[in-house]
Scaffold this active site. Sequence first.
Site, PDB file in Angstrom:
ATOM      1  N   ALA A  16       0.818  -1.218   0.000  1.00 45.46           N
ATOM      2  CA  ALA A  16       0.000   0.000   0.000  1.00 45.46           C
ATOM      3  C   ALA A  16       0.849   1.265   0.000  1.00 45.46           C
ATOM      4  CB  ALA A  16      -0.920   0.004   1.225  1.00 45.46           C
ATOM      5  N   LYS A  41      -1.838   6.138  -1.831  1.00 49.77           N
ATOM      6  CA  LYS A  41      -0.880   7.009  -1.148  1.00 49.77           C
ATOM      7  C   LYS A  41       0.188   7.511  -2.117  1.00 49.77           C
ATOM      8  CE  LYS A  41      -2.985   4.684   2.053  1.00 49.77           C
ATOM      9  NZ  LYS A  41      -3.724   4.902   3.255  1.00 49.77           N
TER      10      LYS A  41
HETATM   11  C1  LMR Z   1      -5.120   4.126   7.203  1.00 50.73           C
HETATM   12  O1  LMR Z   1      -4.564   3.114   7.626  1.00 50.73           O
HETATM   13  O2  LMR Z   1      -5.387   5.096   7.932  1.00 50.73           O
HETATM   14  C2  LMR Z   1      -5.471   4.229   5.743  1.00 50.73           C
HETATM   15  O3  LMR Z   1      -5.077   3.080   5.093  1.00 50.73           O
HETATM   16  C3  LMR Z   1      -6.875   4.601   5.488  1.00 50.73           C
HETATM   17  C4  LMR Z   1      -7.852   3.523   5.823  1.00 50.73           C
HETATM   18  O4  LMR Z   1      -8.662   3.183   4.953  1.00 50.73           O
HETATM   19  O5  LMR Z   1      -7.852   3.017   6.955  1.00 50.73           O
END
Ligand code: LMR
Length: 398
Positions: A212, A245
């Site tokens: 991610a 991201k």
């Molecule tokens: C996070 O971990 O804050 C991000 O990946 C957004 C989410 O969807 O939780």
Amino acid sequence: MFGKLETLPPDPILGVTAAFRRDPDPNKVDLGVGVYRDEYGNTPVPQAVRAAEGALIAEQTTKVYVGPAGNLEFNERIVRLALGPLAGELGSRTATIQTVGGCGALRMGAELLHAAAPDAVVHVSDPTWANHEPLLGNSGITLRRYPYYEPTTRSVAFERMLEHLDRLPGGAVVLLHGCCHNPTGVDLTLEQWGAIADVLEKRGLVPFVDLAYQGFGDDLESDVAGLRLLARRMPTLLLAISCSKNFGLYRERAGAFAIVAENEATARAIATHQARIGRRMYSMPPDHGAAIAARVLGDPALRQAWADELAAMVARMKQLRALLADRLAARRPDLDFSWLTRQKGMFSLLGLEAAAIVALCNEEHVYMPPDGRINLAGVSDANVDRVADAIVRVIGRR
Ligand code: LMR
């Protein structure tokens, strides 16, 4: 029909954003949801992404459906970004489908596992991203946890992790964070990835890598060295990719799910199942975000501009880690905060008691999820002293 439904508690991460918005305090600080922020607190659209988007809109002549696998150029380019030259070598063994963001990719993987091996168990790190278990588990797949984090040293509990994996039965699936572990910020070294590959091979375990944050740890290449090591060695590898991201495409929900399968015939069969799973859930993926990412990756000038912008974001996050560690150490020289600078990506765990986290949100107006994960990108020159003061005030609170 719906009268018996009870109101659910807020989502552990998204609920923080809602609570932050409700707070009228002018000095409130949001260290919650994992989005990059610049020094003004904004989450910018990278210039290269804007340029690609503008060109696409100008040229687009139709809004007819993309196919079930999505944008094929995107699929090819995003997997190549992750796997590098290996993507070519593994191409015939790879089945890729464009997904609704990285979450869609994870869910696609879980649905596919459930269809292929309903008894398979997916092992996730302890702790892991708050949405991993709900998102994967809702497919019907069984989940367990493996040790990952050692809070006393704020590092990977590697011996325990390896021992645990070495006891799993063949066919178990191990979910690994490609880089920038969420929520700890604690990543595996390349040597550790190698040792994990040995155990996975020995026991016949299947890696599922959640990527991610490629480019958010050190750079676009180093961040995927561990993933590439696994892809080179493992007969089967599942990969969930998010463009949220690193491309700043959060709301466009651009992502991909890829499997490197044992052989070409299996990859071809998998592709048909991926398409069917997508068709049964949402039919076909949206075009916009993936088309933008494909364009950025396919145009050398845009790609370079994007990589440079990404590098600047990473440099800023590293500076913020050092800045906060510095300000905390100045207030509490008896405590060690250097771990903040050793961790990767946007997140670190404060490691405070639940009461201290509640006090940070409710009394200090510094917001974060209940596990005490902070998003370092929410820190700025303007608020770092406020944040450090607030943290120091609640340390020791039980
Ligand atoms: C996070 O971990 O804050 C991000 O990946 C957004 C989410 O969807 O939780």
